[in-house]
Every structure is written in structure tokens, then in C-alpha cells.
Design a protein around this motif. Sequence first.
Motif, PDB file in Angstrom:
ATOM      1  N   SER A  32     -41.777 -53.102  43.707  1.00  0.00           N
ATOM      2  CA  SER A  32     -42.075 -51.831  43.113  1.00  0.00           C
ATOM      3  C   SER A  32     -43.250 -51.132  43.861  1.00  0.00           C
ATOM      4  CB  SER A  32     -42.541 -52.161  41.445  1.00  0.00           C
ATOM      5  OG  SER A  32     -43.883 -53.056  41.482  1.00  0.00           O
ATOM      6  N   GLU A  33     -43.427 -50.134  43.119  1.00  0.00           N
ATOM      7  CA  GLU A  33     -44.584 -49.393  43.986  1.00  0.00           C
ATOM      8  C   GLU A  33     -45.561 -48.805  42.677  1.00  0.00           C
ATOM      9  OE1 GLU A  33     -42.368 -45.189  44.477  1.00  0.00           O
ATOM     10  OE2 GLU A  33     -41.387 -47.103  45.394  1.00  0.00           O
ATOM     11  N   THR A  34     -46.676 -48.394  43.305  1.00  0.00           N
ATOM     12  CA  THR A  34     -47.657 -47.572  42.456  1.00  0.00           C
ATOM     13  C   THR A  34     -47.280 -46.155  42.067  1.00  0.00           C
ATOM     14  OG1 THR A  34     -49.086 -49.202  42.921  1.00  0.00           O
ATOM     15  CG2 THR A  34     -49.917 -47.094  41.799  1.00  0.00           C
ATOM     16  N   PRO A  35     -46.779 -45.619  41.105  1.00  0.00           N
ATOM     17  CA  PRO A  35     -46.524 -44.137  41.101  1.00  0.00           C
ATOM     18  C   PRO A  35     -47.606 -43.400  41.697  1.00  0.00           C
ATOM     19  CG  PRO A  35     -46.272 -45.048  38.912  1.00  0.00           C
ATOM     20  CD  PRO A  35     -47.098 -46.142  39.966  1.00  0.00           C
ATOM     21  N   GLY A  36     -46.974 -42.393  42.712  1.00  0.00           N
ATOM     22  CA  GLY A  36     -48.064 -41.486  43.292  1.00  0.00           C
ATOM     23  C   GLY A  36     -48.716 -42.236  44.408  1.00  0.00           C
ATOM     24  N   GLU A  37     -48.358 -43.098  44.989  1.00  0.00           N
ATOM     25  CA  GLU A  37     -48.852 -43.830  46.039  1.00  0.00           C
ATOM     26  C   GLU A  37     -48.458 -43.152  47.406  1.00  0.00           C
ATOM     27  OE1 GLU A  37     -49.933 -48.455  47.124  1.00  0.00           O
ATOM     28  OE2 GLU A  37     -48.053 -47.781  46.002  1.00  0.00           O
ATOM     29  N   GLU A  83     -41.967 -41.459  45.144  1.00  0.00           N
ATOM     30  CA  GLU A  83     -40.551 -41.233  44.602  1.00  0.00           C
ATOM     31  C   GLU A  83     -39.681 -40.374  45.611  1.00  0.00           C
ATOM     32  OE1 GLU A  83     -40.062 -40.621  40.626  1.00  0.00           O
ATOM     33  OE2 GLU A  83     -40.751 -42.428  39.886  1.00  0.00           O
ATOM     34  N   ALA A  84     -40.264 -39.290  45.987  1.00  0.00           N
ATOM     35  CA  ALA A  84     -39.201 -38.246  46.606  1.00  0.00           C
ATOM     36  C   ALA A  84     -39.092 -38.742  48.071  1.00  0.00           C
ATOM     37  CB  ALA A  84     -40.307 -36.877  46.817  1.00  0.00           C
ATOM     38  N   CYS A  85     -40.116 -39.359  48.697  1.00  0.00           N
ATOM     39  CA  CYS A  85     -39.747 -39.909  50.039  1.00  0.00           C
ATOM     40  C   CYS A  85     -38.934 -41.242  49.953  1.00  0.00           C
ATOM     41  CB  CYS A  85     -41.209 -40.356  50.744  1.00  0.00           C
ATOM     42  SG  CYS A  85     -40.981 -40.931  52.285  1.00  0.00           S
ATOM     43  N   ARG A  86     -39.091 -42.017  48.804  1.00  0.00           N
ATOM     44  CA  ARG A  86     -38.094 -43.086  48.498  1.00  0.00           C
ATOM     45  C   ARG A  86     -36.730 -42.694  48.313  1.00  0.00           C
ATOM     46  NH1 ARG A  86     -38.739 -48.306  48.197  1.00  0.00           N
ATOM     47  NH2 ARG A  86     -41.115 -47.957  48.186  1.00  0.00           N
ATOM     48  N   LEU A 125     -30.531 -41.678  43.357  1.00  0.00           N
ATOM     49  CA  LEU A 125     -30.224 -40.840  41.951  1.00  0.00           C
ATOM     50  C   LEU A 125     -31.078 -41.492  40.936  1.00  0.00           C
ATOM     51  CD1 LEU A 125     -26.265 -40.611  42.586  1.00  0.00           C
ATOM     52  CD2 LEU A 125     -28.327 -38.943  42.612  1.00  0.00           C
ATOM     53  N   ARG A 126     -31.256 -42.824  40.873  1.00  0.00           N
ATOM     54  CA  ARG A 126     -32.380 -43.066  39.985  1.00  0.00           C
ATOM     55  C   ARG A 126     -33.651 -42.589  39.913  1.00  0.00           C
ATOM     56  NH1 ARG A 126     -30.042 -48.313  40.961  1.00  0.00           N
ATOM     57  NH2 ARG A 126     -31.678 -49.083  42.300  1.00  0.00           N
ATOM     58  N   LEU A 127     -33.800 -42.489  41.393  1.00  0.00           N
ATOM     59  CA  LEU A 127     -35.375 -41.591  41.513  1.00  0.00           C
ATOM     60  C   LEU A 127     -35.400 -40.086  41.355  1.00  0.00           C
ATOM     61  CD1 LEU A 127     -36.188 -43.682  44.707  1.00  0.00           C
ATOM     62  CD2 LEU A 127     -37.326 -43.990  42.255  1.00  0.00           C
ATOM     63  N   ASP A 128     -34.235 -39.679  41.835  1.00  0.00           N
ATOM     64  CA  ASP A 128     -33.973 -38.141  41.753  1.00  0.00           C
ATOM     65  C   ASP A 128     -32.545 -37.770  41.480  1.00  0.00           C
ATOM     66  OD1 ASP A 128     -33.675 -35.432  41.930  1.00  0.00           O
ATOM     67  OD2 ASP A 128     -35.038 -35.179  43.674  1.00  0.00           O
ATOM     68  N   GLY A 129     -32.034 -37.646  40.170  1.00  0.00           N
ATOM     69  CA  GLY A 129     -30.860 -37.153  39.862  1.00  0.00           C
ATOM     70  C   GLY A 129     -30.080 -36.098  40.255  1.00  0.00           C
ATOM     71  N   SER A 130     -30.879 -35.113  41.033  1.00  0.00           N
ATOM     72  CA  SER A 130     -30.442 -34.068  41.289  1.00  0.00           C
ATOM     73  C   SER A 130     -30.261 -33.812  42.951  1.00  0.00           C
ATOM     74  CB  SER A 130     -31.563 -32.700  41.209  1.00  0.00           C
ATOM     75  OG  SER A 130     -32.718 -33.053  41.808  1.00  0.00           O
ATOM     76  N   LEU A 131     -30.254 -34.987  43.460  1.00  0.00           N
ATOM     77  CA  LEU A 131     -29.878 -35.063  45.039  1.00  0.00           C
ATOM     78  C   LEU A 131     -28.486 -34.849  45.308  1.00  0.00           C
ATOM     79  CD1 LEU A 131     -32.093 -38.019  46.279  1.00  0.00           C
ATOM     80  CD2 LEU A 131     -32.364 -35.510  46.789  1.00  0.00           C
ATOM     81  N   SER A 132     -27.997 -33.872  45.805  1.00  0.00           N
ATOM     82  CA  SER A 132     -26.730 -33.351  45.714  1.00  0.00           C
ATOM     83  C   SER A 132     -26.098 -34.254  46.774  1.00  0.00           C
ATOM     84  CB  SER A 132     -26.449 -32.187  46.094  1.00  0.00           C
ATOM     85  OG  SER A 132     -27.112 -31.446  47.120  1.00  0.00           O
TER      86      SER A 132
END
Length: 144
Positions: A32-37, A83-86, A125-132
Motif C-alpha cells: 500500500s501507499e500513503t495517500p498523497g505521497e 493515485e493518478a500516476c499509479r 479503474l479501482r483508482l480512477d473509474g473514469s479512465l476511458s
Amino acid sequence: GLDAWRPGLPSFSADRASPDGAVSHEPGAPTSETPGEDADVGSSREGRSPRERKAEADEAVGRGEYADALAIYEDLLALPADEACRAAIFSNAALCALKLCATLHGWGQVREMLLRVVSLCDGALRLDGSLSKAHFRRGCALEA
């Protein structure tokens, strides 16, 4: 098995992905990661920052070197990142795995790689469900 087509490529298993999308390549490794890291935290095996390694993988994709890029992306998934990078790394790894399906011989290897694509897309998609792109790549793998 699946890695016979490229020795040394780390295998990806949904079993080793935590709900937040982090992946462990080694038993007992952090999942896991620290949010905002920041994505530059941590170091890769080659001593370059995760952002430099991601740029290297992106360039490999541009050259059509999907196996090399996939190995780098999957190594990066074991490192902390925002999250966005991951999510982008998961999606890019899925692209590489999807492209590699055409190079495999035998339905067993292709099926395993397609399942890998689905797992990688699920992580994105778990991290960003809008990734087309992740939705599209997941659909391609399921349709095949």
C-alpha cells in the motif's frame, strides 16, 4: 508458463494486488501507499527515480518494445506513487500486455496474458473509474 516468452519479466497476479491497486512482487513487500505521497519517493533497482523509470517505459512503448516497458511498469507498481500516476501505470502496463498477446504462441499463453490485461485494468479503474483507456483495454481483453 507465461514468462517463458520473456525471461525475467515479473509476473502480475491479482492475488498480490491490494484493494488500492498496489502490487507486491516479493512476498512480504509493501502493498500500500500513503495517500498523497509524491511519485518520486522510493528508488528503482537501477537507482533512477520512479518518474524517470516511467518516462523510460513510455519511450519503450513508443519504440514498440512492449515487453521491456511492461517489466518497468510492473516494477513501478511496487513503489509508492500518487493515485493518478499509479492509475496511469496500471493502464499503460495493460496496453503493453494487450500488445504482447499478438506475439504469444498457443491459446494458454494468450489467455493468461488477457487475464493479466483485465487485472491491470481493474487496478487502474479501482483508482480512477473514469479512465476511458482502461475501460477500452479491459473490453478488448474480454472480447478476445
